[in-house]
Write a protein that holds these residues in place. Structure first.
Motif, PDB file in Angstrom:
ATOM      1  N   SER A 102       0.863  -1.228  -0.089  1.00  0.00           N
ATOM      2  CA  SER A 102      -0.022   0.216   0.082  1.00  0.00           C
ATOM      3  C   SER A 102       0.852   1.373  -0.086  1.00  0.00           C
ATOM      4  CB  SER A 102      -0.774  -0.081   1.039  1.00  0.00           C
ATOM      5  OG  SER A 102      -1.803  -0.886   1.033  1.00  0.00           O
ATOM      6  N   LEU A 103       1.924   1.217   0.774  1.00  0.00           N
ATOM      7  CA  LEU A 103       2.759   2.409   0.880  1.00  0.00           C
ATOM      8  C   LEU A 103       3.483   2.487  -0.514  1.00  0.00           C
ATOM      9  CD1 LEU A 103       3.752   4.589   2.693  1.00  0.00           C
ATOM     10  CD2 LEU A 103       5.753   3.013   3.363  1.00  0.00           C
ATOM     11  N   LEU A 104       3.935   1.755  -0.976  1.00  0.00           N
ATOM     12  CA  LEU A 104       4.574   1.864  -2.386  1.00  0.00           C
ATOM     13  C   LEU A 104       3.553   2.341  -3.484  1.00  0.00           C
ATOM     14  CD1 LEU A 104       6.692  -1.388  -2.663  1.00  0.00           C
ATOM     15  CD2 LEU A 104       7.366   0.839  -2.118  1.00  0.00           C
ATOM     16  N   THR A 105       2.428   1.775  -3.598  1.00  0.00           N
ATOM     17  CA  THR A 105       1.527   2.508  -4.337  1.00  0.00           C
ATOM     18  C   THR A 105       1.070   3.666  -4.201  1.00  0.00           C
ATOM     19  OG1 THR A 105      -0.410   1.472  -3.081  1.00  0.00           O
ATOM     20  CG2 THR A 105       0.514   0.096  -4.805  1.00  0.00           C
ATOM     21  N   GLU A 106       1.072   4.191  -2.865  1.00  0.00           N
ATOM     22  CA  GLU A 106       0.887   5.566  -2.447  1.00  0.00           C
ATOM     23  C   GLU A 106       1.975   6.557  -3.035  1.00  0.00           C
ATOM     24  OE1 GLU A 106      -1.487   7.397  -1.107  1.00  0.00           O
ATOM     25  OE2 GLU A 106      -2.732   5.599  -1.032  1.00  0.00           O
ATOM     26  N   ALA A 107       3.208   6.178  -2.946  1.00  0.00           N
ATOM     27  CA  ALA A 107       4.459   6.667  -3.291  1.00  0.00           C
ATOM     28  C   ALA A 107       4.246   6.812  -5.017  1.00  0.00           C
ATOM     29  CB  ALA A 107       5.463   6.012  -3.026  1.00  0.00           C
TER      30      ALA A 107
END
Length: 953
Positions: free
Chosen positions: A120-125
């Motif tokens: 999730s954090l990677l997709t937000e970034a």
């Protein structure tokens, strides 16, 4: 890629160009660059990072000194974007923060939950222009970080995230990265070698020299570069002979070792501190060099020699081989001294985990203080979800532990962590070592329990049952011998006995061994609180379930039914599952709450209430998803998938089992693999997918039979019988379903016999064996005599109708439909109502009451169509035509157009769950949920959540 060029790597540059183009366009990609040291992996990775714009770039490099520190590489990679964690679902946000050491974990984290948060954090970034993650020296990345990154890489889907990995071609890295596309970097050809030599030396080398040097180096770019610096201009241009042997005969590492040996002593000492420090922290390295008696400014000489780069925030070795050469060139005493001073400095900075590791490296033998500090570091890693790295740390702590009893306990903890980290071989080794040392009865029982759990998860369930029962009997005997003398220890032992009996009951249930269940129930009767005090509620619940199950299998319904009813009555309502303190038991954590719900499902099954069992199983699945259960999600998904199937949700059941199957295979839970395959076989049978059904069933049986998993073998065999029944092969269906009743423990199961009774009755009647149909109906009547649910009574009425004379059949089938109409969850009874309506319509048509028949047949056909139950729909439509109603070709069921992932998301959205919470439950990112919904709406011909809810209802 146009522009600057890397000698001999044109194909690789083209591949990287396509890779980056895909990321910028929103695709998810992963690529591994694999090769020997010096092959140019790092150069290509830096090139990709430099040309990734406008995509964001995150980088991390594995470091051998930190290869056992959980989430060390992930901390490097995510540090620039950790502020985006607030956009994640709460459970994922908390798991990521705890993994990165930014918050204390609320409870032991499941590694899947951490991995989902990373995704999730990677997709937000990546939300704006895409994201490139570059991870070099993957062979030294800690296991926790590697697990999280690979979990995410397998799920990049329309997120614009790219993962580019550089690794040496070593067995462990090759195995870990086997699912990702890879390019192997060999040596460059002569033309590439000429370019490397010319660039380094500033002159054009003579072709014969190029050929000789290329052969000597194998075309390794780094070796070519170093060789060019060691040869004179005359030698490179052929005006002077080449040295014999060439100065690369000992490899690049040998060249570096010679360079380091020529440096001043102070420089070598400072370099040793840098090589052992791990993260390259300049202040730590300079302070350690000072304590070692060296001038920290001596590092400038190493920089001048091309050994290190001195950056503002990092001391970086120019190549990992240089770090290795520094380490190899130091004496053991010098290395221990450096570790000792690094540990002291890190303790002063309150970096307990790294300090503990350095203290361990400085130790010369067993030391309890050092071992205790290292064990505490391992426990912290385990709490954050870094199980494999925790196992490595705990194993080292055990090595340094002088007391045999304490060493055995640390080895036990090592085994448990290794198992949860996906390393069963390491777990078994630690467990065997602990058994050799353990003497204390409770510890011996705990070791037996862990070994049994390993066996039950991936081995022979009968062996697991034997181990659990033997351990429970030994522990119970110890309790009897010491009764009243040590109240607190006695209570702990009784809890261990109860836990062992519960595990034994789970194994007996997996096998289908009713005699063992009776034995377990009798042993549970003897368990009371110390000195007569009552058991805590959670233990009392479990004891009631075990005693009740044993009593029912023994035929003592008057004793067993009240016990099971009492246990079920003590469960919380649906609104409190998994919330701390909200379950009325012992703390309310999600793992315990889910486990209780699974026991409740088993109790309801024995009471003949399949609907209640399905509800409990579904609730257990919900609890597990939002609470981050430790290592058991694939097992809970078995029950959640079964619950959906029992509640008419065949497409969703299959989707859940596909998810559970993937997770079970990732974690090596072979017996859970068999469970999901068996469930997929039943779902395929209902939907008429014959090839899929047979493939799933046969693969499930190939695991279940040798592992003595009677429940899974029974379900897989049932699937084949149900397939024959749906396709009208009644004699074959009768034969298969009847065979279930005689399959003994390990090959069949009483619950499967009960659950398949209605199909067995229908197959027997269709095959002309009315006596068998009546015998099966009598069996169902006895099994469900104490069932209170309308669905259970409806199922019995339906079987009685089939076995009855025609005059009574119609009235009984109408009664069954009326009972199903009383069920609180009408969606859950859709399949049973459709099957019953089909049978009623068939009977009415044979009685020439075609008008009445058509309405029931039409309802059945429409319900089967919505569920995707093709064979049953065709049968209903055939009856409709025979009743005089013309039916057109059925349109494909809308849900059949969705992928398993899309269906899971659509079902939760239809229930009113927000995108953020859907992501939390499915271990996805919120953006991935949005991406799939954009595809779901056009497929279903809808435009809103309200329409989706109506459609799925």
């Amino acid at each position: 890629m146009a522009g600057d060029r890397i000698a001999g790597r044109g194909d690789e540059l083209d591949a990287l160009g396509s890779f980056l183009t895909d990321i910028r366009s929103g695709s998810g990609r992963a690529l591994v660059l694999r090769g020997e040291p010096g092959a140019g992996k790092s150069t290509l990775l830096r090139y990709a990072a430099a040309h990734a714009a406008p995509a964001r770039v995150l980088t991390a490099t594995g470091a051998e000194p930190e290869s056992g520190m959980a989430f060390a590489a992930l901390h490097q990679l995510l540090r620039p974007v950790v502020g985006l964690a607030d956009a994640l679902p709460d459970a994922q946000r908390d798991a990521v923060r705890a993994a990165l050491g930014l918050a204390e974990p609320a409870a032991a984290q499941d590694r899947f939950l951490v991995s989902a948060g990373v995704l999730s954090l990677l997709t937000e970034a990546a939300a704006t222009d895409g994201l490139l993650c570059v991870v070099d020296d993957f062979q030294w990345v800690d296991q926790a970080s590697a697990d999280a990154l690979l979990f995410a890489a397998r799920r990049f889907d329309g997120d614009g995230v790219g993962l580019l990995i550089g690794t040496r071609d070593v067995a462990a890295a090759r195995q870990a990265l086997r699912a990702l596309p890879a390019r192997d970097l060999g040596g460059v050809d002569a033309e590439g070698a000429r370019e490397v030599l010319a660039a380094r030396a500033g002159i054009t080398p003579e072709p014969t020299v190029v050929e000789l040097v290329t052969t000597a180096t194998g075309g390794n770019p780094l070796a070519l570069h170093e060789a060019a610096g060691l040869l004179t201009a005359e030698q490179l241009t052929g005006r002077a002979p080449l040295p014999d042997p060439l100065p690369v005969g000992h490899g690049v590492a040998g060249i570096y070792g010679e360079q380091i040996a020529r440096l001043p002593e102070d420089t070598r000492t400072a370099l040793l501190a840098a090589a052992l420090a791990g993260r390259g922290d300049p202040r730590l390295i300079r302070a350690a060099a000072t304590r070692l008696g060296a001038d920290p400014d001596a590092l400038y000489a190493a920089e001048a020699a091309g050994i290190v780069d001195l950056l503002s925030a990092e001391v970086r070795f120019r190549h990992p081989l240089i770090r290795a050469a520094v380490h190899a060139g130091a004496t053991p005493a010098a290395r221990r001294a450096a570790h000792r001073h690094l540990a002291a400095l890190l303790e002063e900075a309150d970096d307990r985990d790294r300090a503990a590791r350095h203290r361990a490296e400085a130790a010369t033998g067993p030391d309890e203080d050092v071992a205790a500090a290292l064990a505490a570091a391992g426990e912290r890693a385990r709490a954050r979800g870094g199980y494999a790295d925790a196992a490595h740390t705990l194993a080292r702590a055990a090595e340094l532990t002088p007391d045999p009893g304490s060493k055995a306990r640390r080895l036990k903890d090592t085994a448990a962590a290794a198992w949860l980290g996906g390393h069963p071989g390491r777990a078994q080794t630690a467990l065997a070592a602990a058994r050799d040392l353990a003497r204390e009865p409770v510890l011996l029982a705990e070791l037996a329990q862990i070994g049994g759990r390993f066996e039950l998860s991936s081995g022979n369930a009968a062996e697991a049952l034997r181990a659990f029962l033997a351990a429970a009997e030994r522990a119970a005997a110890h309790t009897t011998e010491t009764d009243g003398s040590h109240e607190q220890g006695d209570a702990a032992t009784r809890r261990v006995v109860l836990a062992l009996l519960a595990d034994a009951a789970e194994a007996a249930a997996a096998i289908g061994d009713t005699e063992a269940a009776v034995r377990i129930g009798r042993q549970a009767v003897d368990l009371t609180g110390p000195t007569g005090s009552p058991l805590v509620p959670a233990d009392a619940f479990l004891r009631d379930v075990l005693m009740g199950m044993g009593a029912l299998y023994e035929g003592e319904t008057r004793r067993g039914v009240p016990l099971l009813r009492r246990a079920l009555a003590g469960l919380p309502d649906d609104g409190h599952d998994g919330r701390d303190g909200g379950d009325g038991h012992d703390g309310g954590d999600g793992e315990n709450a889910a486990a209780r719900l699974l026991w409740a499902a088993a109790a309801a099954s024995l009471l003949g209430e399949s609907d209640a069992a399905a509800r409990y199983g579904a609730r257990a699945g919900r609890v597990a998803r939002v609470s981050g259960m430790v290592g058991t999600l694939p097992v809970v998904l078995e029950n959640a998938a079964t619950a959906e199937r029992m509640n008419s949700g065949f497409a969703l059941s299959a989707a859940l089992s596909e998810e559970g199957l993937a997770l079970a295979r990732e974690t090596g839970l072979d017996n859970s693999v068999a469970a999901h395959l068996a469930n997929l076989a039943v779902c395929a049978a209902v939907r008429g997918r014959e090839d899929d059904c047979r493939a799933y069933a046969h693969e499930a049986l190939a695991i279940a039979i040798p592992h003595r998993l009677g429940l899974r073998a029974g379900v897989a065999s049932y699937a084949l019988g149900l397939l024959d029944l749906g396709l009208g092969r009644f004699d074959r269906a009768h034969e298969r379903l009847t065979a279930l009743t005689s399959a003994g423990p390990g090959a069949g199961h009483p619950v499967v016999v009960w659950g398949s009774t209605a199909d067995r009755v229908e197959a027997a009647v269709a095959a002309g064996d009315l006596a068998a149909a009546r015998a099966a109906t009598d069996f169902l009547g006895r099994w469900s005599a104490d069932a209170a649910s309308p669905r259970s009574r409806a199922l019995l009425a339906r079987c009685e109708a089939l076995a009855a004379d025609d005059g009574d059949a119609i009235a009984l089938l109408r009664q069954a439909l009326d009972l199903l109409g009383e069920d609180d969850d009408q969606d859950a009874t859709t399949y049973d109502r459709a099957r019953t309506a089909l049978l009623l319509g068939e009977r009415l048509r044979r009685d020439r009451r075609t008008g009445d028949a058509r309405s029931h047949l039409r309802q059945a056909a429409e319900a089967f169509h919505r569920m995707g139950a093709g064979p049953w729909e065709r049968r209903a439509r055939g009856e409709l035509r025979a009743a005089g109603e013309t039916t057109g070709a059925a349109r494909p069921a809308a849900l059949e157009t969705l992928t398993a992932q899309e269906l899971r998301i659509a079902r939760l959205v239809a229930e009113g769950v927000s995108n953020r919470d859907v992501a939390a439950r499915l271990f996805l990112s919120p953006r991935t949920v949005e991406y799939h919904l954009y595809k779901v709406y056009p497929k279903l011909g809808i435009t809103s959540r309200a329409e989706l809810a109506r459609l799925l209802r």
